[in-house]
Write a protein that holds these residues in place. Structure first.
Motif, mmCIF file in Angstrom:
data_model
loop_
_atom_site.group_PDB
_atom_site.id
_atom_site.type_symbol
_atom_site.label_atom_id
_atom_site.label_comp_id
_atom_site.label_asym_id
_atom_site.label_seq_id
_atom_site.Cartn_x
_atom_site.Cartn_y
_atom_site.Cartn_z
ATOM 1 N N SER A 86 18.258 69.150 5.965
ATOM 2 C CA SER A 86 16.485 68.632 5.982
ATOM 3 C C SER A 86 16.293 66.614 6.318
ATOM 4 C CB SER A 86 16.508 68.652 3.954
ATOM 5 O OG SER A 86 16.961 70.764 4.736
ATOM 6 N N PHE A 132 10.838 67.899 7.050
ATOM 7 C CA PHE A 132 10.493 68.980 7.125
ATOM 8 C C PHE A 132 12.450 69.315 7.186
ATOM 9 C CE2 PHE A 132 10.771 65.956 10.543
ATOM 10 C CZ PHE A 132 11.893 65.911 11.285
ATOM 11 N N TYR A 137 15.151 72.381 9.484
ATOM 12 C CA TYR A 137 15.601 72.888 10.814
ATOM 13 C C TYR A 137 16.550 73.935 10.072
ATOM 14 C CZ TYR A 137 12.720 70.170 13.843
ATOM 15 O OH TYR A 137 11.745 69.656 14.210
ATOM 16 N N GLU A 150 12.496 74.852 13.087
ATOM 17 C CA GLU A 150 11.614 74.229 11.808
ATOM 18 C C GLU A 150 11.945 75.384 11.186
ATOM 19 O OE1 GLU A 150 8.823 70.855 12.578
ATOM 20 O OE2 GLU A 150 7.600 72.674 11.078
ATOM 21 N N ARG A 201 7.826 72.185 6.079
ATOM 22 C CA ARG A 201 7.432 70.358 6.654
ATOM 23 C C ARG A 201 6.503 70.149 5.188
ATOM 24 N NH1 ARG A 201 7.103 67.899 11.258
ATOM 25 N NH2 ARG A 201 5.668 66.396 10.994
ATOM 26 N N SER A 227 8.683 64.147 13.965
ATOM 27 C CA SER A 227 9.540 64.947 14.277
ATOM 28 C C SER A 227 10.373 64.866 14.886
ATOM 29 C CB SER A 227 8.394 65.151 16.113
ATOM 30 O OG SER A 227 9.084 64.112 16.694
ATOM 31 N N ASP A 234 8.469 73.369 -0.130
ATOM 32 C CA ASP A 234 8.423 72.562 -0.449
ATOM 33 C C ASP A 234 8.751 71.858 -1.269
ATOM 34 O OD1 ASP A 234 5.224 70.219 -0.264
ATOM 35 O OD2 ASP A 234 7.026 69.637 0.252
#
Lengths: 118, 110
Positions: free
Chosen positions: A33, A47, A49, A54, A57, A65, B97
């Motif tokens: 992260s 974001f 992974y 991914e 986000r 990116s 989030d």
């Protein structure tokens, strides 16, 4: 120490340039992260992974990116740098397991990359 | 509450004092609450990951409790030592989030 490394330690760029930050995960970790920490604030999620895909986000524009490689190391790329991108960028790795939410994993942070945009 | 909020912002205590901080987080779509300790010039270090309402976790002199129904967690430090001086961060993940609070900066004076 966590075993998570980041490079470079410090970086100075000018507005409009592009930058690539790198993160080497702790051995065996498949999730990484990225966070941005501006002065006086808590880290903000950019974001995550998981196994090179991914997985979530935060509220960051597409010019932020990332990539995760087969060895689970990771890159954060930022295009068209703005002055507000000046911050400490942290990466954190964790061992994601399929049977539980990634959000319950313990994250291990690197020391961060300090980016200054002039 | 939409964001993760921590109080107080900073705290100065004497060595030997016990202290506690608060983390407030959105109670809907709750998955986990994380506590971290961040010493100056070091990486944030994970203290606890808490998932269940009523959870209590302990690590040495540091403990934490969790109330997911009302959306708060307390971190307690018993008998503070100068080496406890750090910023303590909490983070929660409503809607996948990850959100951090701004932290509580603790200074323990010898």
């Amino acid at each position: 120490e966590t075993g998570v490394t980041q490079s470079p330690t410090h970086l100075i760029k000018t507005r409009g340039q592009q930058v690539t930050l790198r993160c080497s995960s702790q051995s065996g970790h498949n999730t990484v992260s990225w966070y941005q920490q501006a002065l006086g604030q808590g880290p903000q999620f950019i974001f995550q992974y998981y196994r090179e895909e991914e997985n979530g986000r935060g509220n960051f524009p597409p010019r932020f990116s990332g990539l995760q490689f087969p060895n689970y190391s990771s890159e954060l790329n930022v295009n068209a740098l703005e002055l507000d991108d000046s911050a400490l960028y942290l990466c954190a790795s964790s061992l994601g397991l399929a049977y539980r939410p990634l959000s319950t994993d313990t994250q291990y942070f690197g020391p961060g990359t300090r980016l200054t945009v002039l | 509450i939409l964001n993760v909020e921590q109080s107080p912002q900073s705290l100065h205590v004497q060595e030997g004092d016990s202290t506690n901080f608060t983390c407030s987080f959105p109670s809907s779509n709750f998955y986990a609450l994380h506590w971290y300790r961040w010493e100056t010039a070091k990486s944030p270090e994970a203290l606890f990951v808490m998932t269940l309402n009523g959870d209590e976790k302990k690590k040495g002199r540091i403990s934490a409790t969790l109330n997911t129904k009302e959306g708060y967690s307390y971190l307690y430090i018993k008998g503070s030592q100068p080496e406890d001086s750090a910023t303590y961060l909490c983070a929660s993940e409503p809607n996948n989030d990850m959100r951090f609070g701004a932290g509580t900066r603790l200074t323990v004076k010898p």
